[in-house]
Design a protein around this motif. Structure first.
Motif, PDB file in Angstrom:
ATOM      1  N   SER A 125       1.324  -0.014  -6.440  1.00 19.35           N
ATOM      2  CA  SER A 125       1.390  -1.411  -6.851  1.00 19.35           C
ATOM      3  C   SER A 125       0.492  -1.666  -8.055  1.00 19.35           C
ATOM      4  N   GLN A 126      -0.700  -1.089  -8.041  1.00 23.09           N
ATOM      5  CA  GLN A 126      -1.632  -1.305  -9.149  1.00 23.09           C
ATOM      6  C   GLN A 126      -1.081  -0.723 -10.453  1.00 23.09           C
ATOM      7  N   VAL A 175       0.840  -1.195   0.000  1.00 26.49           N
ATOM      8  CA  VAL A 175       0.000   0.000   0.000  1.00 26.49           C
ATOM      9  C   VAL A 175       0.873   1.243   0.000  1.00 26.49           C
ATOM     10  N   HIS A 176       1.709   1.385   1.000  1.00 26.06           N
ATOM     11  CA  HIS A 176       2.582   2.557   1.097  1.00 26.06           C
ATOM     12  C   HIS A 176       3.902   2.331   0.364  1.00 26.06           C
ATOM     13  N   GLN A 177       4.289   1.086   0.178  1.00 26.80           N
ATOM     14  CA  GLN A 177       5.494   0.749  -0.571  1.00 26.80           C
ATOM     15  C   GLN A 177       5.175  -0.392  -1.532  1.00 26.80           C
ATOM     16  N   VAL A 178       5.917  -0.449  -2.629  1.00 28.05           N
ATOM     17  CA  VAL A 178       5.694  -1.472  -3.646  1.00 28.05           C
ATOM     18  C   VAL A 178       6.668  -2.631  -3.419  1.00 28.05           C
ATOM     19  N   TYR A 179       6.128  -3.842  -3.355  1.00 29.62           N
ATOM     20  CA  TYR A 179       6.941  -5.041  -3.181  1.00 29.62           C
ATOM     21  C   TYR A 179       6.708  -5.983  -4.350  1.00 29.62           C
ATOM     22  N   LEU A 180       7.798  -6.485  -4.942  1.00 28.12           N
ATOM     23  CA  LEU A 180       7.722  -7.478  -6.008  1.00 28.12           C
ATOM     24  C   LEU A 180       8.000  -8.845  -5.383  1.00 28.12           C
ATOM     25  N   LYS A 181       6.955  -9.639  -5.229  1.00 31.38           N
ATOM     26  CA  LYS A 181       7.097 -10.987  -4.679  1.00 31.38           C
ATOM     27  C   LYS A 181       7.502 -11.907  -5.816  1.00 31.38           C
ATOM     28  N   SER A 182       8.690 -12.474  -5.732  1.00 29.95           N
ATOM     29  CA  SER A 182       9.277 -13.138  -6.888  1.00 29.95           C
ATOM     30  C   SER A 182      10.140 -14.316  -6.475  1.00 29.95           C
TER      31      SER A 182
END
Length: 338
Positions: free
Chosen positions: A261-262, A217-224
């Motif tokens: 993120s979106q 929400v406040h930061q973007v995380y790439l789950k990979s």
């Protein structure tokens, strides 16, 4: 248990059958033991040379090994010059900087097996519940690839370790990466290339990942899944240095602190630049740049292959991504079935 007098007072007068039930419920369980396990590098740094054997050049600097095994690029190793020379002579590292040498996976596996065997010798006569608590920590040993920890405990942790390792392996096999975030945002996972400045990195390093979720929400995380270490990892958007290469479309995408993120998900799904949402800035990767910069030199990308370029590996076999994992697997099988 330290207050034995108190326990004697509490159990005095309790029928034997009820006392056995209480004992099994309260004490005869791995959950009743609080086990503190040092990270692998901390434990190995204290090990004597007779235990370290071929890994002796890294004594006092075992944290460097984790960085080496997870990288496809050379690493600036924080080792004394004498230790660097010895590590090169033993085939642990290659090059002026640090790159994985052909002997490092084998020597690392040997060290882990000796440490696990030593733990089994020390706790083999302890209550089974205590052993289970210890192995439950070591199959997830901080600082080691999880697969390596599970195999070492299963092969050298006695009957209890074997059972714990099998349970951990079953859990790993049934786990769907990112399932806690709902259905995958990218199916199959989308391969991305970018330079990333991790919290322990002295400079940005090239990453190849297969992203399945982009959250936050406040930061973007790439789950990979990191394609170099073959481990599940989370990459923070504001630590990405430069542009992200979408290997499916060949586009380079820039993000900033305001990107959500979106917005990033939609940009990576876009097939054309005009499809991209506001907040991101995709552009086509140059076909043949005269002088590619460090942030956009992605040799061997899917876009280059689709354009008809013949891309040959520029790294020796023992430095190519995934090679050390295959070597460890072969060593494990040889150890178990010889």
């Amino acid at each position: 248990m330290t207050d034995l007098d108190g326990y004697r007072d509490e159990f005095r007068g309790v029928p034997f059958e009820e006392g056995m039930r209480l004992y099994q419920t309260l004490f005869d369980s791995h959950e009743s033991y609080e086990i503190e396990v040092d990270a692998f590098d901390e434990a190995a740094d204290r090990a004597p040379g007779s235990l370290l054997m071929g890994m002796a050049p890294f004594k006092g600097h075992m944290a460097e090994v984790e960085g080496l095994m997870g990288e496809s690029e050379p690493v600036d190793l924080d080792l004394p010059e004498a230790a660097l020379r010895k590590a090169r002579s033993k085939g642990l590292i290659t090059g002026d900087e640090g790159s994985v040498g052909p002997k490092l996976p084998e020597e690392l596996m040997g060290l882990v097996q000796r440490m696990v065997s030593g733990a089994q010798e020390a706790i083999g006569d302890f209550p089974e519940a205590y052993q289970e608590a210890v192995w439950d920590e070591l199959v997830r040993w901080d600082g080691l690839p999880s697969q390596l920890s599970r195999v070492a405990v299963g092969a050298h942790g006695g009957p209890v370790g074997q059972r714990v390792a099998q349970t951990a392996q079953d859990e790993a096999d049934s786990y769907v990466p990112g399932s806690e975030y709902g259905p995958p945002h990218f199916e199959p996972p989308l391969e991305l290339h970018f330079r990333y400045h991790g919290s322990k990195d002295s400079y940005p390093k090239q990453r190849r990942v297969a992203v399945h979720h982009i959250v936050g929400v406040h930061q973007v995380y790439l789950k990979s899944r990191c394609l170099d270490s073959n481990e599940e990892r989370s990459f923070l958007g504001d630590r990405i240095d430069g542009e992200i290469l979408n290997t499916q479309t060949g586009e380079l995408i820039s993000i900033d602190a305001d990107t959500t993120s979106q917005q990033l998900r939609e940009a990576l799904r876009a097939r054309r630049t005009t499809d991209a949402p506001s907040g991101v800035a995709p552009r086509r990767k140059p076909e043949a740049p005269d002088a590619p910069s460090s942030s956009s030199a992605y040799a061997g990308s899917a876009h280059e292959k689709s354009a008809g370029h013949s891309v040959k590996p520029s790294l020796p076999w023992y430095r190519r991504p995934g090679t050390w994992g295959a070597i460890i697997a072969i060593i494990i099988l040889w150890t178990m079935f010889r």
